[in-house]
Design a protein around this motif. Structure first.
Motif, PDB file in Angstrom:
ATOM      1  N   GLU A 182       0.856  -1.196   0.000  1.00 42.02           N
ATOM      2  CA  GLU A 182       0.000   0.000   0.000  1.00 42.02           C
ATOM      3  C   GLU A 182       0.883   1.233   0.000  1.00 42.02           C
ATOM      4  O   GLU A 182       2.074   1.158   0.268  1.00 42.02           O
ATOM      5  CB  GLU A 182      -0.870   0.016   1.254  1.00 42.02           C
ATOM      6  CG  GLU A 182      -1.969  -1.013   1.218  1.00 42.02           C
ATOM      7  CD  GLU A 182      -2.620  -1.135   2.594  1.00 42.02           C
ATOM      8  OE1 GLU A 182      -3.158  -2.216   2.867  1.00 42.02           O
ATOM      9  OE2 GLU A 182      -2.578  -0.177   3.366  1.00 42.02           O
ATOM     10  N   TRP A 203      -0.742   0.507  -7.419  1.00 43.06           N
ATOM     11  CA  TRP A 203      -2.038  -0.037  -7.771  1.00 43.06           C
ATOM     12  C   TRP A 203      -1.860  -1.252  -8.678  1.00 43.06           C
ATOM     13  O   TRP A 203      -2.544  -2.250  -8.537  1.00 43.06           O
ATOM     14  CB  TRP A 203      -2.856   1.057  -8.467  1.00 43.06           C
ATOM     15  CG  TRP A 203      -4.269   0.713  -8.622  1.00 43.06           C
ATOM     16  CD1 TRP A 203      -5.091   0.172  -7.696  1.00 43.06           C
ATOM     17  CD2 TRP A 203      -5.029   0.879  -9.797  1.00 43.06           C
ATOM     18  NE1 TRP A 203      -6.339  -0.002  -8.217  1.00 43.06           N
ATOM     19  CE2 TRP A 203      -6.334   0.416  -9.497  1.00 43.06           C
ATOM     20  CE3 TRP A 203      -4.745   1.382 -11.072  1.00 43.06           C
ATOM     21  CZ2 TRP A 203      -7.337   0.449 -10.438  1.00 43.06           C
ATOM     22  CZ3 TRP A 203      -5.761   1.406 -11.996  1.00 43.06           C
ATOM     23  CH2 TRP A 203      -7.041   0.937 -11.685  1.00 43.06           C
ATOM     24  N   GLU A 219      -5.188   9.097  -3.995  1.00 43.24           N
ATOM     25  CA  GLU A 219      -5.633   7.790  -3.522  1.00 43.24           C
ATOM     26  C   GLU A 219      -7.074   7.546  -3.876  1.00 43.24           C
ATOM     27  O   GLU A 219      -7.459   6.448  -4.278  1.00 43.24           O
ATOM     28  CB  GLU A 219      -5.479   7.716  -2.003  1.00 43.24           C
ATOM     29  CG  GLU A 219      -4.262   6.987  -1.548  1.00 43.24           C
ATOM     30  CD  GLU A 219      -4.384   6.541  -0.103  1.00 43.24           C
ATOM     31  OE1 GLU A 219      -3.633   7.086   0.724  1.00 43.24           O
ATOM     32  OE2 GLU A 219      -5.210   5.673   0.176  1.00 43.24           O
ATOM     33  N   THR A 240      -7.599   6.811  -7.498  1.00 47.88           N
ATOM     34  CA  THR A 240      -7.246   5.423  -7.791  1.00 47.88           C
ATOM     35  C   THR A 240      -8.385   4.496  -7.425  1.00 47.88           C
ATOM     36  O   THR A 240      -8.743   3.593  -8.179  1.00 47.88           O
ATOM     37  CB  THR A 240      -5.987   5.022  -7.005  1.00 47.88           C
ATOM     38  OG1 THR A 240      -4.965   5.980  -7.263  1.00 47.88           O
ATOM     39  CG2 THR A 240      -5.514   3.649  -7.427  1.00 47.88           C
ATOM     40  N   ARG A 241      -8.918   4.761  -6.275  1.00 50.63           N
ATOM     41  CA  ARG A 241     -10.026   3.926  -5.827  1.00 50.63           C
ATOM     42  C   ARG A 241     -11.218   4.045  -6.763  1.00 50.63           C
ATOM     43  O   ARG A 241     -11.864   3.056  -7.121  1.00 50.63           O
ATOM     44  CB  ARG A 241     -10.432   4.355  -4.421  1.00 50.63           C
ATOM     45  CG  ARG A 241     -10.668   3.160  -3.513  1.00 50.63           C
ATOM     46  CD  ARG A 241     -11.181   3.579  -2.190  1.00 50.63           C
ATOM     47  NE  ARG A 241     -10.348   4.535  -1.497  1.00 50.63           N
ATOM     48  CZ  ARG A 241     -10.794   5.392  -0.579  1.00 50.63           C
ATOM     49  NH1 ARG A 241     -12.058   5.401  -0.262  1.00 50.63           N
ATOM     50  NH2 ARG A 241      -9.974   6.228   0.007  1.00 50.63           N
ATOM     51  N   VAL A 265     -17.237   8.313  -4.382  1.00 50.07           N
ATOM     52  CA  VAL A 265     -15.855   8.635  -4.028  1.00 50.07           C
ATOM     53  C   VAL A 265     -15.473  10.000  -4.574  1.00 50.07           C
ATOM     54  O   VAL A 265     -14.879  10.828  -3.886  1.00 50.07           O
ATOM     55  CB  VAL A 265     -14.881   7.556  -4.559  1.00 50.07           C
ATOM     56  CG1 VAL A 265     -13.445   8.014  -4.419  1.00 50.07           C
ATOM     57  CG2 VAL A 265     -15.104   6.251  -3.826  1.00 50.07           C
TER      58      VAL A 265
END
Lengths: 185, 721
Positions: free
Chosen positions: B388, B404, B454, B457-458, B474
């Motif tokens: 991570e 990722w 982050e 990316t999610r 998100v």
């Protein structure tokens, strides 16, 4: 023994507690030397503590660090270490002689001239602690002279005073200490 | 008595002493003391004591304390004897086996405990001659500190006591093992296992910190590894210079930096090396942990002890304070270069970057910049082990993508390689910055950026799972929208924007695409124009027609520094959705000209309709209906009657015909267009759709259809999808 040098340097830079930190190093060495020298030797052999200190100095310091001021610091600390060692040995010997009892010597009953050497050392050490409070310089000289066995010359160099001063202080201190011992008890 | 008086007294005493003759002495005293009878008395007493004193002091203390061997062995002979095995020496009820070593003010022996259970223990006793109040207090402090702690990785204290002569000692767990660095080397542990071991050590230190105890002397020799049931178990030992941070413990006990000098200075933090700096704190231990980790990873401490000691006190302080050691990767790299035979095996491979930063963050000179607690360090290490993102440096986009990818190897295919190539040109690293002032602002900004990255990316990940509602959620949470393009950012916003458009959620669609417009895009502008188009469509569909002129201006200035004909064509197209004011048309002129010129150069237009529509509509908007018709005709491709382009062209033909007073033709064309569009909108759209079936092309057609319908007067009866 780079550690020693650094410690000495920091003593030089005025860090007051440093001498106590030098102590374990020096102590170890001296103690070892004292043990080695004294074991198995008959009494009457005139071995001066100063010989030990010098030997310790040679063993502990490195060649390019033997400047006089480093040595001075070392000697001062070594004298303290020797005092401890000797006092401890004296205590031990004394306690055995007295049957393991932690008795305080009763000065009134006993003439000081008949006091055994090991007990003398203990008495001197006690009195010296008191002298330290009233006259630090004399006390220092006593430590170096009596416990460390240094010559007047060596003491003078170390403490940066004249030999004459050392003589004078020593004479005075002895008397004063004796007085203190007499009045203790 | 003042020093001056003292000196005078001594001088008088000395002089009087020199005068051996009693008369001379008396006379001198009279003269010297005058009426000061107290002084005279004092001096006389001293002089009296003198001769006795001489005798009293005439002993050789060494001899005086010599001990014949026959007296038997007592505890203090421990320190001079080599072998104790057969000597049967006891301290308390522990039989002394052998001397293990020294630490601080005490000596450590290996001893045997008989009751209640027979086992080997370590017994630490204060050194002979070290029994001053001060030293004993320190010793006692260490014992208490040890007793307070209860952790599987800290050597435990069992018992305490004092000998007959009053020397205190305590008994603790005997840790039989090698130093952690030796162990790792001997067993060739890989990085993962080394880190796992190290984390256990960290947790032990954290435990101590929670009890208010600093270790202050963390180094390999104080972290031993034993094996229990075949597994390595680290144990932290020797809290000998430990300091209790709570005030009431620390009173009267000052620890000096010199103590550390007795050991190895390579692990000493800069603040410890400073003279007189006694305010060490938990971060000092973190520094030492960092140094330990450094050595675990590279087999070298960050600084060479020998060199530090040789350099002398001042220089050593300076080095620790100022010199930056190479990162572990750099060090290994240079070592490999010097010695090709350097063992590669257990030093691992990339990604080294993160570990470097974790170590260097722990080794920061300024303790404010280190990890604030050991737990933070542990968490970063754990993150590293889970691939991570770690806290230790602001994650650049490339970095995050790499992370990722590593996490989602299965999902990623060759697309990743393309993305990486695209990102390669981005400059993102802001790790080093010189001024503290900027640093704080930067930190805040980077933190915001990092968080955003982050989340992006999610979000992308979620879109690939076709979980658009979640991805949208998100994106909603992002407070500081990205200002620079990133693969993840663009992808996230575009995908979600497209999806929202298909839902008919126009305002939200606009929100997403407006961000895309701002960040400018990362791949070719072709996609960017797509973003503008998407935005434009959403704008009109949302009913906010009044904002359209401003949008047109935006497009115009976005293109203003560009010269690509294809791009001009696309921008032109999106700016023609509504009849524009004369000034807007003026501004569009250069773009229009460019688009026309470009069309003229096309030898074989890939998509005839596509390239014709803008310029045909451009003519129309200018009122040049013949020209519009002509171009539109050229673009009509009967081979594909179901495309959005086909429908759009039909609409343009319809409107042009109407303007040219040919209503029948107009209605015919319009009808054809309407059919095509109605048919298409019966089917669901997929996001983002393929090249020939983009939703915004259809949206475009539908908008034009509305305009044409109201122009020509045919009511619209399309079902809105």
């Amino acid at each position: 023994m780079r550690d020693l040098t650094l410690l000495l340097e920091s003593v030089g830079s005025g860090h007051t507690a440093a001498s106590e930190d030098l102590l374990p190093l020096v102590y170890d060495e001296l103690r070892h030397l004292a043990g080695v020298r004294m074991s198995g030797e008959a009494a009457g052999h005139t071995l001066q503590p100063t010989a030990l200190v010098h030997e310790a100095w040679l063993r502990l310091s490195s060649a390019n660090q033997r400047r006089w001021n480093d040595r001075s610091h070392f000697f001062r600390v070594a004298a303290l270490a020797m005092r401890r060692i000797l006092v401890d040995r004296a205590r031990h010997k004394s306690s055995i002689r007295h049957g393991g009892l932690q008795e305080r010597l009763n000065i009134e009953d006993v003439s000081l001239s008949t006091v055994e050497p090991d007990d003398r050392i203990l008495l001197i050490d006690e009195a010296l602690a008191k002298l330290e409070e009233e006259d630090a310089e004399s006390a220092r000289i006593v430590t170096m002279k009596f416990f460390g066995g240094f010559t007047n010359k060596a003491i003078a160099e170390t403490l940066a005073v004249t030999e004459r001063t050392v003589e004078r202080q020593w004479a005075y201190a002895k008397s004063r200490l004796f007085q203190l011992i007499q009045s203790a008890g | 008595m003042s020093e001056a008086f003292q000196q005078i007294e001594k001088a008088l005493f000395d002089t009087a002493l020199q005068l051996n003759q009693p008369d001379a002495r008396a006379a001198f005293l009279t003269q010297a003391c005058g009426t000061n009878t107290a002084l005279r008395l004092k001096l006389e007493k001293l002089l009296q004591a003198h001769s006795q004193a001489e005798d009293f002091f005439s002993i050789n203390p060494l001899e005086a304390t010599a001990r014949p061997i026959s007296q038997g062995l007592e505890e203090d002979s421990l320190e001079t004897l080599e072998s104790l095995e057969d000597a049967n020496v006891y301290i308390g009820r522990y039989k002394i086996i052998k001397r293990l070593g020294e630490g601080g003010c005490g000596v450590v022996y290996l001893a045997e405990q008989q009751k209640p259970v027979k086992r080997s223990v370590a017994l630490k006793i204060i050194r002979l001659g070290m029994d001053t109040v001060r030293v004993i207090s320190r010793f006692e402090l260490e014992r208490q500190a040890l007793a307070l702690m209860n952790h599987p990785h800290i050597a435990q204290a069992f018992d305490a006591g004092a000998t007959d002569s009053g020397r205190p000692y305590f008994v603790m767990e005997w840790v039989r093992g090698e130093s952690i660095t030796d162990y790792c080397r001997a067993h060739s542990l890989n990085i993962r296992r080394k880190l796992q071991l190290f984390i256990q050590v960290c947790l032990a230190i954290q435990h101590a910190h929670q009890k208010g105890i600093l270790h202050r002397d963390i180094k390999p020799s104080n972290v031993l590894v034993t094996e229990q049931d075949g597994k390595p178990v680290p144990k932290v030992i020797d809290f000998g210079v430990a300091k209790a941070v709570e005030n009431h413990w620390a009173e009267n006990l000052t620890y000096t930096a010199q103590e550390q000098l007795i050991g190895t200075p390579a692990y000493m933090s800069p603040e410890q090396a400073q003279t007189g700096r006694l305010d060490v704190d938990t971060r000092t231990d973190i520094y030492s942990l960092g140094a330990l980790l450094y050595e675990l990873l590279t087999d070298h401490p960050p600084f060479d002890s020998q060199r530090l000691l040789d350099a002398g006190m001042e220089e050593m302080r300076r080095i620790l304070r100022e010199k930056e050691p190479p990162t572990p990767s750099q060090l290994l790299h240079s070592l490999r270069q010097k010695e090709p035979a350097f063992p590669r095996g257990h030093h691992g491979t990339a990604p080294w970057g993160d570990l470097d930063w974790i170590v260097m963050k722990a080794l920061e000179k300024d303790r404010q910049r280190r990890y604030p607690t050991v737990n933070d360090l542990v968490m970063d290490l754990r993150r590293y082990l889970n691939h991570e993102a770690v806290q230790a440096r602001p994650p650049s986009k490339i970095y995050l993508l790499g992370k990722w990818i590593r996490r989602n190897r299965v999902i990623f295919s060759s697309a990743a390689a393309v993305s990486l190539a695209l990102i390669a040109g981005l400059s993102t690293s802001l790790w080093l910055f010189s001024k503290e002032r900027y640093a704080r602002k930067e930190q805040a900004r980077l933190h915001g950026e990092a968080v955003t990255a982050e989340m992006l990316t999610r979000a992308v990940f979620l879109t690939r799972e076709n979980n658009y509602p979640a991805a949208n959620a998100v994106l909603d949470q992002i407070h500081s929208p990205p200002v620079r393009a990133s693969f993840d950012g663009v992808s996230a916003y575009r995908s979600v924007g497209n999806w929202l458009a298909l839902q008919g959620r126009w305002q939200e669609t606009m929100d997403r695409f407006s961000i895309l417009k701002k960040i400018g895009g990362i791949d070719q502008w072709e996609s960017v124009t797509g973003d503008y188009q998407s935005y434009g469509i959403a704008l009109i569909e949302s009913g906010n027609v009044a904002a359209y002129p401003a949008f047109q201006q935006e497009c115009i200035s976005a293109y203003s520094h560009r010269s690509n004909g294809d791009e001009a064509s696309r921008i032109l197209k999106i700016c023609l959705l509504e009849p524009g004011s004369w000034s807007v048309l003026q501004q569009l002129r250069p773009i229009g000209t460019r688009a026309e010129r470009w069309y003229a150069t096309l030898e074989w237009p890939n998509s005839i309709g596509h390239s014709v529509i803008p310029i045909s509509l451009w003519r129309y908007r200018q009122g040049l209906y013949n020209g519009a018709e002509l171009y539109a005709q050229k673009g009509l491709d009967e081979r594909d009657k179901t495309s959005a382009d086909y429908a759009t062209i039909r609409i343009i033909l319809a409107m042009s015909a109407w303007k040219n007073h040919r209503p029948e033709e107009a209605r015919e064309n319009l009808e054809k267009a309407r059919e095509v569009i109605a048919l298409r909108f019966k089917q669901p759209f997929s996001s983002p759709g393929n090249l020939h079936d983009r939703w915004y092309d259809w949206g475009y057609a539908r908008i034009l259809l509305r305009e044409a319908s109201s122009l020509i007067g045919i009511p619209e009866d399309l079902e809105d999808s």
